[in-house]
Design a protein around this motif. Structure first.
Motif, mmCIF file in Angstrom:
data_model
loop_
_atom_site.group_PDB
_atom_site.id
_atom_site.type_symbol
_atom_site.label_atom_id
_atom_site.label_comp_id
_atom_site.label_asym_id
_atom_site.label_seq_id
_atom_site.Cartn_x
_atom_site.Cartn_y
_atom_site.Cartn_z
ATOM 1 N N LYS A 11 0.674 -1.068 0.005
ATOM 2 C CA LYS A 11 0.144 0.089 -0.014
ATOM 3 C C LYS A 11 0.961 1.221 0.037
ATOM 4 O O LYS A 11 0.646 2.186 -0.595
ATOM 5 C CB LYS A 11 -0.868 0.244 1.209
ATOM 6 C CG LYS A 11 -1.905 -1.139 1.311
ATOM 7 C CD LYS A 11 -2.815 -1.139 2.339
ATOM 8 C CE LYS A 11 -3.887 -2.160 2.603
ATOM 9 N NZ LYS A 11 -4.640 -2.185 3.552
ATOM 10 N N LYS A 12 1.787 1.249 0.858
ATOM 11 C CA LYS A 12 2.725 2.317 0.948
ATOM 12 C C LYS A 12 3.499 2.605 -0.626
ATOM 13 O O LYS A 12 3.479 3.808 -1.164
ATOM 14 C CB LYS A 12 3.881 2.060 1.901
ATOM 15 C CG LYS A 12 4.980 3.229 2.037
ATOM 16 C CD LYS A 12 6.130 2.949 2.889
ATOM 17 C CE LYS A 12 7.008 1.972 1.998
ATOM 18 N NZ LYS A 12 8.132 1.630 2.697
ATOM 19 N N LYS A 13 3.926 1.393 -1.102
ATOM 20 C CA LYS A 13 4.495 1.716 -2.270
ATOM 21 C C LYS A 13 3.605 2.197 -3.498
ATOM 22 O O LYS A 13 3.908 3.205 -4.324
ATOM 23 C CB LYS A 13 4.993 0.337 -2.929
ATOM 24 C CG LYS A 13 5.521 0.251 -4.069
ATOM 25 C CD LYS A 13 5.928 -1.241 -4.805
ATOM 26 C CE LYS A 13 6.390 -1.094 -6.326
ATOM 27 N NZ LYS A 13 6.372 -2.551 -6.667
ATOM 28 N N ALA A 15 0.916 4.089 -2.770
ATOM 29 C CA ALA A 15 0.705 5.379 -2.523
ATOM 30 C C ALA A 15 1.625 6.337 -2.880
ATOM 31 O O ALA A 15 1.245 7.689 -3.155
ATOM 32 C CB ALA A 15 0.284 5.606 -0.932
ATOM 33 N N LEU A 16 2.919 6.026 -2.602
ATOM 34 C CA LEU A 16 3.939 6.794 -2.970
ATOM 35 C C LEU A 16 3.979 7.208 -4.598
ATOM 36 O O LEU A 16 4.501 8.237 -4.653
ATOM 37 C CB LEU A 16 5.253 6.198 -2.520
ATOM 38 C CG LEU A 16 5.558 6.340 -0.799
ATOM 39 C CD1 LEU A 16 6.892 5.737 -0.383
ATOM 40 C CD2 LEU A 16 5.488 8.014 -0.360
ATOM 41 N N LEU A 19 1.530 9.547 -5.419
ATOM 42 C CA LEU A 19 1.995 10.951 -4.775
ATOM 43 C C LEU A 19 2.917 11.651 -5.909
ATOM 44 O O LEU A 19 2.751 13.038 -6.059
ATOM 45 C CB LEU A 19 2.718 10.867 -3.602
ATOM 46 C CG LEU A 19 1.607 11.032 -2.310
ATOM 47 C CD1 LEU A 19 2.660 10.856 -0.932
ATOM 48 C CD2 LEU A 19 0.999 12.214 -2.289
ATOM 49 N N TRP A 42 -5.802 5.069 -0.596
ATOM 50 C CA TRP A 42 -4.391 4.837 -0.294
ATOM 51 C C TRP A 42 -3.511 6.132 -0.285
ATOM 52 O O TRP A 42 -2.917 6.722 0.419
ATOM 53 C CB TRP A 42 -3.811 3.853 -0.873
ATOM 54 C CG TRP A 42 -4.112 2.512 -0.531
ATOM 55 C CD1 TRP A 42 -5.092 2.248 0.582
ATOM 56 C CD2 TRP A 42 -3.775 1.359 -1.210
ATOM 57 N NE1 TRP A 42 -5.294 0.768 0.501
ATOM 58 C CE2 TRP A 42 -4.765 0.249 -0.585
ATOM 59 C CE3 TRP A 42 -3.244 0.873 -2.444
ATOM 60 C CZ2 TRP A 42 -4.780 -1.032 -1.064
ATOM 61 C CZ3 TRP A 42 -3.116 -0.353 -2.905
ATOM 62 C CH2 TRP A 42 -3.879 -1.501 -2.199
ATOM 63 N N LYS A 43 -3.529 6.934 -1.205
ATOM 64 C CA LYS A 43 -2.829 8.273 -1.458
ATOM 65 C C LYS A 43 -3.395 9.264 -0.476
ATOM 66 O O LYS A 43 -2.651 9.826 0.179
ATOM 67 C CB LYS A 43 -3.023 8.733 -3.025
ATOM 68 C CG LYS A 43 -2.340 10.222 -3.324
ATOM 69 C CD LYS A 43 -2.724 10.420 -4.405
ATOM 70 C CE LYS A 43 -2.218 11.837 -4.734
ATOM 71 N NZ LYS A 43 -2.434 12.444 -6.029
ATOM 72 N N GLU A 45 -5.050 8.623 2.194
ATOM 73 C CA GLU A 45 -4.614 8.098 3.507
ATOM 74 C C GLU A 45 -3.184 8.539 4.000
ATOM 75 O O GLU A 45 -3.144 8.663 5.108
ATOM 76 C CB GLU A 45 -4.958 6.444 3.852
ATOM 77 C CG GLU A 45 -4.782 6.028 5.157
ATOM 78 C CD GLU A 45 -4.987 4.547 5.273
ATOM 79 O OE1 GLU A 45 -4.926 4.118 6.511
ATOM 80 O OE2 GLU A 45 -5.576 4.032 4.430
ATOM 81 N N LEU A 46 -2.323 8.263 3.110
ATOM 82 C CA LEU A 46 -1.038 8.556 3.275
ATOM 83 C C LEU A 46 -0.702 10.090 3.594
ATOM 84 O O LEU A 46 -0.096 10.475 4.636
ATOM 85 C CB LEU A 46 0.121 8.151 1.972
ATOM 86 C CG LEU A 46 1.362 8.387 2.165
ATOM 87 C CD1 LEU A 46 2.282 7.824 3.359
ATOM 88 C CD2 LEU A 46 2.012 8.270 0.778
ATOM 89 N N ARG A 49 -2.128 11.039 7.106
ATOM 90 C CA ARG A 49 -1.508 10.439 8.170
ATOM 91 C C ARG A 49 -0.180 10.870 8.376
ATOM 92 O O ARG A 49 0.889 10.579 9.377
ATOM 93 C CB ARG A 49 -1.706 8.762 8.348
ATOM 94 C CG ARG A 49 -3.025 8.448 8.509
ATOM 95 C CD ARG A 49 -2.889 6.968 8.596
ATOM 96 N NE ARG A 49 -4.152 6.474 9.084
ATOM 97 C CZ ARG A 49 -4.477 5.125 9.356
ATOM 98 N NH1 ARG A 49 -3.501 4.480 9.378
ATOM 99 N NH2 ARG A 49 -5.697 4.719 9.658
ATOM 100 N N ALA A 50 0.499 11.465 7.375
ATOM 101 C CA ALA A 50 1.625 12.082 7.263
ATOM 102 C C ALA A 50 2.192 12.760 8.467
ATOM 103 O O ALA A 50 3.342 12.696 8.934
ATOM 104 C CB ALA A 50 2.059 12.518 6.084
#
Length: 91
Positions: A11-13, A15-16, A19, A42-43, A45-46, A49-50
């Motif tokens: 998910k992080k991958k 979302a990044l 971005l 996911w984007k 949420e990132l 929460r950043a």
């Protein structure tokens, strides 16, 4: 179609990548085999929460001390209640 669980790293991958905006949501979704709406979620949420990543240690310690104080107060209350009940049983 079997729904496979997505790991936080995956998910992080995604979302990044979203971005960076090098590719459209549809392109990213197609590349990773997910729905474009999920990429957007996911984007978002990132981004939301950043801020919590950069909270100082002070705010975390403050939260910990508050919960510790609550626990100590509760222990004191339970100790008093236990002593009271012991005295009632003895009489």
């Amino acid at each position: 179609m079997i729904k496979t669980p997505r790991t936080p790293a995956f998910k992080k991958k995604v979302a990044l990548e979203a971005l960076r905006e090098d590719k459209t949501m549809a392109q990213l979704a197609s590349q990773h085999g997910i729905h474009p709406i999920q990429v957007g979620k996911w984007k978002k949420e990132l981004i939301e929460r950043a801020e919590s990543l950069f909270e100082g240690k002070r705010s975390r310690k403050k939260e910990e001390s508050v919960s510790r104080e609550e626990l100590e107060r509760k222990i004191g209350q339970l100790t008093v209640e236990l002593d009271f009940l012991k005295k009632k049983l003895e009489s």
